[in-house]
Write a protein that holds these residues in place. Structure first.
Motif, PDB file in Angstrom:
ATOM      1  N   GLY A 299       0.805  -1.213   0.000  1.00 34.34           N
ATOM      2  CA  GLY A 299       0.000   0.000   0.000  1.00 34.34           C
ATOM      3  C   GLY A 299       0.838   1.263   0.000  1.00 34.34           C
ATOM      4  N   ALA A 300       1.889   1.288   0.831  1.00 32.36           N
ATOM      5  CA  ALA A 300       2.745   2.473   0.899  1.00 32.36           C
ATOM      6  C   ALA A 300       3.490   2.696  -0.414  1.00 32.36           C
ATOM      7  CB  ALA A 300       3.733   2.336   2.056  1.00 32.36           C
ATOM      8  N   ALA A 301       3.944   1.611  -1.049  1.00 31.69           N
ATOM      9  CA  ALA A 301       4.628   1.732  -2.339  1.00 31.69           C
ATOM     10  C   ALA A 301       3.662   2.214  -3.417  1.00 31.69           C
ATOM     11  CB  ALA A 301       5.252   0.397  -2.729  1.00 31.69           C
ATOM     12  N   ALA A 302       2.424   1.697  -3.395  1.00 34.45           N
ATOM     13  CA  ALA A 302       1.417   2.143  -4.359  1.00 34.45           C
ATOM     14  C   ALA A 302       1.110   3.627  -4.171  1.00 34.45           C
ATOM     15  CB  ALA A 302       0.143   1.316  -4.203  1.00 34.45           C
ATOM     16  N   ALA A 303       0.996   4.060  -2.918  1.00 35.04           N
ATOM     17  CA  ALA A 303       0.740   5.472  -2.642  1.00 35.04           C
ATOM     18  C   ALA A 303       1.892   6.346  -3.111  1.00 35.04           C
ATOM     19  CB  ALA A 303       0.497   5.675  -1.146  1.00 35.04           C
TER      20      ALA A 303
END
Length: 335
Positions: A299-303
């Motif tokens: 999720g953090a990488a996608a954000a």
């Protein structure tokens, strides 16, 4: 394919070109965005089936908005065309030390006047694996709050995982109800909540008394009072400037606190929709990776990647996210 159903307003987004201020602009880039729909659109890129439930005005703008969702491969079978206007937001994208600004024009929109009786949630949620809602939606009108409550009740009855971004905007609550009146009942049907310690205290009336580990204590209190909630997630943003942010995520899963490293985002193109991109990535991790820490990291990488994408939706693939997760942040040309 896993299937997610989302519910909420979609707005016409009018943004200034080339980092102009609104007062400078003689034209605007027109597209559409809505926090719940953005989550579904992200998951489409990750191989999910997504269906968005909303209302658009029964005119050319409503037809254009519906066509936009179809272009994202988001199912529009349960989009209703009624009413006269679509909500609008104007975006002025900041740079360096100048902040971005948003002006909303959403009063009396088709969604604000929504009729909750028009939605057959048993039919809408048939075959779904996940349902997602956001704290903004029940703030818009009593009809929207009633529709959202019926949706989460039905999802829970059908055994569908329910997630919510419980962040809310206090200035939207103008129909005689407060977040404290509405959000706790909605949250009681949710499995996963995105919320800060401050949100938990303000919305649920829970008081954290410890000096250290305030987020963990708030999560424990929330889960004790609302046993349906199994996981609480949140993100942290360090704002170096409008063009340079650092972004991380954390979770209390009832047993341990999990945290990601910070993603350093040095040249922001568009930060609108980055929280939605995080949730899309996190949901992918929960369904496909089935690992809490990897879900946060994905999720953090996608954000982080969404900060490089213009528009509300995160148009990246699993492969691109996995590259960032593995430490490849070079932006090297791929052939």
């Amino acid at each position: 394919m896993p299937k997610i159903v989302t519910f909420g307003e979609v707005l016409l987004r009018l943004s200034t070109p080339n980092f102009q201020k609104i007062e400078q602009a003689t034209s605007f880039n027109a597209t559409f965005g809505g926090t719940e729909m953005n989550v579904g659109a992200s998951l489409v890129k990750f191989g999910f089936e997504a269906s968005h439930v909303t209302t658009f005005p029964n005119n050319l703008m409503g037809q254009k908005a519906k066509a936009f969702l179809r272009q994202l491969d988001v199912d529009t079978s349960h989009v209703i065309l009624e009413g006269d206007r679509i909500g609008v937001f104007f975006l002025e994208t900041g740079a360096v030390m100048r902040a971005s600004q948003i002006v909303y024009d959403r009063a009396d929109s088709s969604f604000a006047n929504i009729n909750p009786d028009l939605f057959n949630w048993e039919e809408i949620l048939a075959g779904a694996d996940w349902f997602h809602w956001c704290g903004i939606t029940p703030a818009i009108s009593e009809g929207a709050a009633k529709a959202c409550l019926e949706a989460v009740k039905t999802a829970k009855k059908l055994g569908i995982t329910v997630s919510s971004d419980i962040y809310y905007r206090s200035n939207l609550w103008k129909y005689g109800k407060t977040p404290q009146d509405i959000l706790p009942e909605l949250a009681s049907y949710s499995d996963i909540i995105l919320a800060s310690r401050k949100n938990i205290e303000e919305i649920f009336g829970l008081k954290v008394t410890v000096e250290k580990g305030k987020f963990i204590e708030a999560c424990k209190l929330l889960m004790e009072n609302y046993p349906t909630i199994k996981k609480v997630i949140d993100t942290e943003r360090i704002q170096v400037s409008a063009s340079h942010n650092q972004y991380s995520a954390k979770m209390w899963n009832g047993e341990e606190l999990l945290e990601t490293d910070f993603q350093d985002i040095t040249h922001i193109v568009d930060r609108i929709g980055t929280g939605d991109a995080f949730l899309g990535g996190f949901i992918y991790g929960q369904v496909i990776l089935q690992d809490d820490l990897k879900s946060l990291q994905f999720g953090a990488a996608a954000a982080a990647l969404k900060h490089t994408i213009e528009g509300d939706q995160n148009m990246v693939t699993v492969t691109e996210v996995e590259a960032v997760m593995s430490g490849d942040k070079s932006g090297r040309l791929r052939r």
